[in-house]
Design a protein around this motif. Structure first.
Motif, mmCIF file in Angstrom:
data_model
loop_
_atom_site.group_PDB
_atom_site.id
_atom_site.type_symbol
_atom_site.label_atom_id
_atom_site.label_comp_id
_atom_site.label_asym_id
_atom_site.label_seq_id
_atom_site.Cartn_x
_atom_site.Cartn_y
_atom_site.Cartn_z
ATOM 1 N N MET A 1 0.852 -1.171 0.000
ATOM 2 C CA MET A 1 0.000 0.000 0.000
ATOM 3 C C MET A 1 0.899 1.236 0.000
ATOM 4 S SD MET A 1 -2.647 1.470 2.900
ATOM 5 C CE MET A 1 -3.283 -0.117 3.226
ATOM 6 N N ASP A 2 0.568 2.175 -0.861
ATOM 7 C CA ASP A 2 1.355 3.402 -0.913
ATOM 8 C C ASP A 2 0.810 4.433 0.081
ATOM 9 O OD1 ASP A 2 -0.945 4.379 -2.101
ATOM 10 O OD2 ASP A 2 -0.114 4.484 -4.103
ATOM 11 N N ALA A 3 1.529 5.532 0.218
ATOM 12 C CA ALA A 3 1.169 6.554 1.205
ATOM 13 C C ALA A 3 -0.187 7.186 0.908
ATOM 14 C CB ALA A 3 2.255 7.627 1.264
ATOM 15 N N ALA A 4 -0.480 7.458 -0.364
ATOM 16 C CA ALA A 4 -1.762 8.090 -0.712
ATOM 17 C C ALA A 4 -2.936 7.185 -0.353
ATOM 18 C CB ALA A 4 -1.783 8.457 -2.195
ATOM 19 N N SER A 5 -2.796 5.892 -0.596
ATOM 20 C CA SER A 5 -3.870 4.950 -0.230
ATOM 21 C C SER A 5 -4.047 4.885 1.281
ATOM 22 C CB SER A 5 -3.558 3.553 -0.770
ATOM 23 O OG SER A 5 -3.582 3.557 -2.170
ATOM 24 N N ALA A 6 -2.933 4.903 2.001
ATOM 25 C CA ALA A 6 -3.006 4.879 3.467
ATOM 26 C C ALA A 6 -3.698 6.134 3.992
ATOM 27 C CB ALA A 6 -1.607 4.751 4.067
ATOM 28 N N VAL A 7 -3.377 7.271 3.410
ATOM 29 C CA VAL A 7 -4.024 8.529 3.827
ATOM 30 C C VAL A 7 -5.503 8.487 3.470
ATOM 31 C CG1 VAL A 7 -4.114 11.025 3.437
ATOM 32 C CG2 VAL A 7 -1.903 9.891 3.767
ATOM 33 N N THR A 8 -5.826 8.009 2.284
ATOM 34 C CA THR A 8 -7.238 7.909 1.883
ATOM 35 C C THR A 8 -8.013 7.046 2.873
ATOM 36 O OG1 THR A 8 -6.680 8.167 -0.465
ATOM 37 C CG2 THR A 8 -8.822 7.199 0.044
ATOM 38 N N ALA A 9 -7.456 5.900 3.226
ATOM 39 C CA ALA A 9 -8.127 5.003 4.177
ATOM 40 C C ALA A 9 -8.273 5.668 5.537
ATOM 41 C CB ALA A 9 -7.351 3.689 4.304
ATOM 42 N N ALA A 10 -7.224 6.289 6.008
ATOM 43 C CA ALA A 10 -7.276 6.947 7.321
ATOM 44 C C ALA A 10 -8.323 8.054 7.342
ATOM 45 C CB ALA A 10 -5.898 7.504 7.689
ATOM 46 N N VAL A 11 -8.329 8.880 6.312
ATOM 47 C CA VAL A 11 -9.305 9.972 6.238
ATOM 48 C C VAL A 11 -10.722 9.402 6.175
ATOM 49 C CG1 VAL A 11 -10.161 11.863 4.788
ATOM 50 C CG2 VAL A 11 -7.713 11.658 5.249
ATOM 51 N N ALA A 12 -10.919 8.367 5.374
ATOM 52 C CA ALA A 12 -12.250 7.766 5.250
ATOM 53 C C ALA A 12 -12.751 7.245 6.592
ATOM 54 C CB ALA A 12 -12.223 6.637 4.215
ATOM 55 N N PHE A 13 -11.872 6.573 7.342
ATOM 56 C CA PHE A 13 -12.317 5.998 8.611
ATOM 57 C C PHE A 13 -12.492 7.043 9.705
ATOM 58 C CE2 PHE A 13 -10.581 1.929 6.768
ATOM 59 C CZ PHE A 13 -11.842 1.383 6.549
ATOM 60 N N VAL A 14 -11.685 8.083 9.704
ATOM 61 C CA VAL A 14 -11.896 9.196 10.652
ATOM 62 C C VAL A 14 -13.237 9.861 10.347
ATOM 63 C CG1 VAL A 14 -11.096 11.506 11.298
ATOM 64 C CG2 VAL A 14 -9.472 9.605 11.193
ATOM 65 N N TRP A 15 -13.473 10.145 9.067
ATOM 66 C CA TRP A 15 -14.723 10.771 8.639
ATOM 67 C C TRP A 15 -15.904 9.881 8.998
ATOM 68 C CZ3 TRP A 15 -15.132 12.888 2.941
ATOM 69 C CH2 TRP A 15 -16.325 13.598 2.777
ATOM 70 N N LEU A 16 -15.794 8.593 8.725
ATOM 71 C CA LEU A 16 -16.853 7.637 9.063
ATOM 72 C C LEU A 16 -17.154 7.679 10.556
ATOM 73 C CD1 LEU A 16 -18.729 5.233 8.358
ATOM 74 C CD2 LEU A 16 -16.723 3.754 8.644
ATOM 75 N N GLY A 17 -16.124 7.674 11.378
ATOM 76 C CA GLY A 17 -16.325 7.722 12.823
ATOM 77 C C GLY A 17 -17.039 8.983 13.269
ATOM 78 N N MET A 18 -16.689 10.090 12.658
ATOM 79 C CA MET A 18 -17.343 11.350 13.019
ATOM 80 C C MET A 18 -18.828 11.320 12.655
ATOM 81 S SD MET A 18 -14.442 14.132 11.949
ATOM 82 C CE MET A 18 -15.399 15.515 12.593
ATOM 83 N N VAL A 19 -19.141 10.842 11.465
ATOM 84 C CA VAL A 19 -20.543 10.785 11.027
ATOM 85 C C VAL A 19 -21.339 9.844 11.924
ATOM 86 C CG1 VAL A 19 -22.084 10.075 9.154
ATOM 87 C CG2 VAL A 19 -20.065 11.458 8.645
ATOM 88 N N LEU A 20 -20.780 8.673 12.210
ATOM 89 C CA LEU A 20 -21.488 7.728 13.075
ATOM 90 C C LEU A 20 -21.713 8.313 14.466
ATOM 91 C CD1 LEU A 20 -19.755 4.378 12.064
ATOM 92 C CD2 LEU A 20 -22.106 5.082 11.534
ATOM 93 N N ALA A 21 -20.682 8.931 15.027
ATOM 94 C CA ALA A 21 -20.784 9.458 16.386
ATOM 95 C C ALA A 21 -21.752 10.628 16.474
ATOM 96 C CB ALA A 21 -19.405 9.879 16.888
ATOM 97 N N ILE A 22 -21.708 11.512 15.515
ATOM 98 C CA ILE A 22 -22.542 12.714 15.607
ATOM 99 C C ILE A 22 -23.945 12.465 15.065
ATOM 100 C CG2 ILE A 22 -22.822 15.078 14.753
ATOM 101 C CD1 ILE A 22 -19.735 15.335 15.066
ATOM 102 N N SER A 23 -24.044 11.962 13.852
ATOM 103 C CA SER A 23 -25.359 11.832 13.220
ATOM 104 C C SER A 23 -26.212 10.721 13.816
ATOM 105 C CB SER A 23 -25.198 11.590 11.723
ATOM 106 O OG SER A 23 -24.622 12.709 11.117
ATOM 107 N N PHE A 24 -25.566 9.637 14.216
ATOM 108 C CA PHE A 24 -26.347 8.490 14.660
ATOM 109 C C PHE A 24 -26.286 8.241 16.164
ATOM 110 C CE2 PHE A 24 -25.445 7.776 10.168
ATOM 111 C CZ PHE A 24 -26.740 7.625 9.701
ATOM 112 N N LEU A 25 -25.506 9.037 16.877
ATOM 113 C CA LEU A 25 -25.428 8.877 18.327
ATOM 114 C C LEU A 25 -25.797 10.179 19.029
ATOM 115 C CD1 LEU A 25 -24.745 6.792 20.505
ATOM 116 C CD2 LEU A 25 -22.389 7.566 20.399
#
Length: 141
Positions: A1-25
């Motif tokens: 995995m290259d750095a850009a893919s790792a950053v994409t995954a990290a950003v996606a999961f941070v964003w996902l966590g924020m949406v789940l925590a705020i919108s659904f909790l």
């Protein structure tokens, strides 16, 4: 995995966590707290969602940059595009109506339940799925 893919995954999961925590909790639970009136809940919600949406815009830029810089596979590109499109729809089409409605409620009007609110929730569900796919597929590259 290259750095850009790792950053994409990290950003996606941070964003996902924020949406789940705020919108659904946070969003539904705040109205169940003792002493929280509709006006207070709406005021808190507007503040929290304004902050969330600002952070989401930054995360969207990060996703766009990393996906383009990485020349990402189609699945990553599509999941990123769906996520960004859903966010744009929420911010440009749905949120303004919700803000006008909450202004009216805060001014004392008694209004029926809003369909726009259900549209926003449906968009959040789509965004959760797209972010999950984005993060998983980025990890797989």
């Amino acid at each position: 995995m290259d750095a850009a893919s790792a950053v994409t995954a990290a950003v996606a999961f941070v964003w996902l966590g924020m949406v789940l925590a705020i919108s659904f909790l946070e969003a539904p639970l705040k109205f169940r707290a003792p002493g929280v009136t509709l006006s207070l809940g709406l005021g808190i919600g507007r503040l929290v969602f304004r902050a969330l949406n600002r952070v989401e815009m930054l995360l969207a830029v990060a996703v766009a940059v990393t996906v383009v810089a990485d020349d990402a596979p189609a699945a990553v590109t599509v999941a990123g595009a769906v996520t960004l499109t859903v966010l744009a729809v929420q911010l440009l089409l749905v949120r303004p109506g919700l803000n006008r409605r909450s202004d009216r409620v805060l001014a004392g009007e008694d209004l029926p339940r809003s369909r726009a609110h259900l549209v926003y929730i449906a968009a959040e569900v789509i965004k959760v799925v797209a972010l999950s796919i984005l993060g998983i597929r980025a990890l797989m590259t």
